[in-house]
Design an enzyme around this catalytic site. Structure first.
Site, PDB file in Angstrom:
ATOM      1  N   ASP A 136       0.819  -1.208   0.000  1.00  0.00           N
ATOM      2  CA  ASP A 136       0.000   0.000   0.000  1.00  0.00           C
ATOM      3  C   ASP A 136       0.849   1.252   0.000  1.00  0.00           C
ATOM      4  O   ASP A 136       0.414   2.313   0.449  1.00  0.00           O
ATOM      5  CB  ASP A 136      -0.938   0.002   1.205  1.00  0.00           C
ATOM      6  CG  ASP A 136      -0.159  -0.074   2.518  1.00  0.00           C
ATOM      7  OD1 ASP A 136       1.044  -0.437   2.460  1.00  0.00           O
ATOM      8  OD2 ASP A 136      -0.729   0.231   3.571  1.00  0.00           O
ATOM      9  N   GLU A 137       2.062   1.166  -0.487  1.00  0.00           N
ATOM     10  CA  GLU A 137       2.982   2.300  -0.529  1.00  0.00           C
ATOM     11  C   GLU A 137       2.998   2.887  -1.943  1.00  0.00           C
ATOM     12  O   GLU A 137       3.185   2.171  -2.925  1.00  0.00           O
ATOM     13  CB  GLU A 137       4.387   1.867  -0.131  1.00  0.00           C
ATOM     14  CG  GLU A 137       4.497   1.416   1.325  1.00  0.00           C
ATOM     15  CD  GLU A 137       5.915   0.976   1.677  1.00  0.00           C
ATOM     16  OE1 GLU A 137       6.708   0.739   0.711  1.00  0.00           O
ATOM     17  OE2 GLU A 137       6.225   0.867   2.860  1.00  0.00           O
TER      18      GLU A 137
END
Length: 520
Positions: free
Chosen positions: A374-375
């Site tokens: 989720d970066e």
């Protein structure tokens, strides 16, 4: 102007016939002129000799009547212009001119007066300009001279002696007339030969050029791709052999064309197949290139492409001092809750929707990349300062709380953003991304759903924390932890009712540390 081969052949043949006829005519005329010239001289010599023979008695006797008969007999000879008979001393005994205006001067001292042979010369009259042949023949006597005039004839011997001369003038008019008639005859003959040659040339040219014309038409048909009509063979010569060979060549060409057409179809099919394979390979290469530099889930640039563009931005900033850029490191808050509650499929859809929303929030030249999980990382190029980066971070922070509709579920999320601004100290892309990541963790520490601009102290604290964690892991192995017991006393009974155990870390470079001294 295009001149055909038949025309060239006709012209060449006519020129050859004309030149040959003219040359032959000229040679014939010259030869005939010489013959007529010589014949005229021979006739003059013969006439002069005959007159000299007939004049011997008249000279002896000074009989002008007899000499006149001799002169009159010469009048019948063609071309005689004048006749004169002289004695030995050059005195004219009789003179007769058949053409008026001719001067018949005679000099007894001239060389010809003493010649004992016939002499002929071509003379031109100075007054009238008349050209003629002058023939002088000696009159020879074989009679006894003792009965003759001793003054005139010398001593009385019987030897042959010259007693006088006969002078005869021959005009060239007959020669000219004969040459004119001969010229007319030769000209007529030449024209007849030229006409016959032209007729024969035209006939032969047609017979020769007709097969060549057929060959020319057949050659043009071959050049246009028409190989069906053969050349007709009408003669039995080299042209027929050429026509036969040409027909054989056309047959071979038809076979070759059929083979070429078959091979062309095969090559066309093979070429189309190769084009399809090349297109498929090109598409596969483009797909591989795209997959190598883009995230398979969101379609956004991946870490490799992001690092390449960040490296390019660093290079521009080092060349241009006024060029600024910023990196935003975004990490979703509580993303694991979404995966655990709604499943990984919904989580993946959330990442896709988030990538699209981030792309719409940025300028066309900015880069949004998914680094993993989720970066997300955002590269802002050519900004005016920190305010631009903070403004975009605020915009993202305001749009993230809006719910995402995924498969009938409303999904809420937020994100922590770390901002790293360009600086002269950055030499590698990894350094900028590292500092943005550090600022992002600082944002999470401060309560999430916010953004933090990187400061140099954050990096120093992170390094210090990492070093302490490393030393802490090695402290147990090296026996650096020491337990201290502290008694607990009761003030009422004044006795020990318990103890407190304390662990102190005896760091080799620091003073003894307790738990409160360690950074959180």
């Amino acid at each position: 102007m295009r001149i055909t081969l038949a025309t060239k052949f006709n012209l060449l043949t006519i020129v050859i016939i004309l030149v040959t006829s003219v040359l032959l005519s000229v040679f014939y005329l010259v030869d005939e002129m010489k013959d007529n010239h010589q014949k005229l001289l021979n006739d003059g010599r013969s006439a002069a000799a005959m007159a000299a023979l007939n004049s011997e008695y008249g000279i002896y006797t000074r009989d002008k009547k007899a000499l006149g008969q001799v002169v009159e007999s010469l009048y019948l000879v063609d071309g005689v212009a004048y006749v004169a008979i002289y004695d030995l001393r050059g005195r004219p005994l009789i003179e007769k001119s058949f053409v008026p205006g001719i001067s018949m001067k005679w000099s007894a001292e001239s060389a010809s007066a003493r010649e004992e042979k016939i002499v002929a010369a071509e003379l031109t009259d100075a007054q009238s300009g008349f050209s003629y042949f002058d023939v002088i023949a000696p009159v020879v006597s074989y009679a006894r001279h003792d009965v003759m005039d001793p003054i005139a004839f010398g001593s009385g011997s019987s030897d042959a002696r010259v007693v006088g001369h006969v002078r005869l003038g021959l005009t060239q008019e007959s020669l000219r007339r004969r040459m004119r008639d001969l010229l007319i005859s030769v000209s007529l003959f030449t024209f007849a030969c030229i006409g016959a040659g032209i007729v024969l040339t035209v006939i032969m040219t047609r017979r020769i050029s007709a097969p060549l014309k057929q060959l020319n038409e057949a050659t043009r048909a071959v050049s246009e791709g028409r190989l069906e009509q053969p050349v007709e063979i009408t003669t039995r010569d080299e042209v027929s052999d050429l026509s036969r060979s040409f027909n054989q060549m056309m047959g071979r060409l038809r076979e070759y064309r059929a083979q070429v057409e078959t091979r062309t179809k095969e090559l066309t099919a093979t070429n189309e197949q190769l084009l399809q394979e090349i297109q498929a390979r090109k598409t596969a290469e483009e797909q591989l290139l795209h997959d190598a530099f883009h995230d398979a889930l969101t379609g956004l640039p991946n870490r490799a492409l992001f690092m390449d563009r960040l490296t390019h931005a660093i290079a521009i900033a080092r060349r241009r001092k006024e060029y600024l850029f910023a990196v935003l490191f975004l990490d979703l808050d509580r993303f694991k809750v979404v995966n655990d509650s709604l499943g990984h499929l919904v989580g993946d859809r959330l990442l896709v929707e988030l990538g699209a929303r981030l792309t719409q929030s940025l300028r066309p030249g900015d880069t949004v990349a998914r680094l993993g999980g989720d970066e997300f990382a955002i590269l802002l190029e050519d900004i005016s300062g920190t305010g631009n980066a903070i403004m975009i971070a605020d915009r993202i922070a305001k749009e993230l709380p809006d719910p995402f509709m995924i498969d009938g579920h409303e999904v809420f999320t937020s994100g922590s953003i770390g901002i790293a601004l360009s600086a002269p100290s950055y030499e590698k892309a990894e350094q900028v991304l590292r500092d943005a990541d550090t600022a992002m963790y600082q944002a999470k520490t401060q309560g999430r759903a916010r953004h933090v601009v990187f400061e140099q102290g954050m990096h120093e604290r992170a390094v210090e924390r990492l070093r302490l964690e490393t030393d802490l892991r090695r402290a147990a192995e090296r026996g650096e932890f020491i337990v201290y017991y502290q008694p607990i006393l009761s003030l009422k009974s004044k006795t020990v009712i318990g103890c407190e155990a304390l662990v102190r870390w005896h760091h080799p470079e620091r003073a003894p540390l307790i738990a409160g001294d360690l950074p959180s």
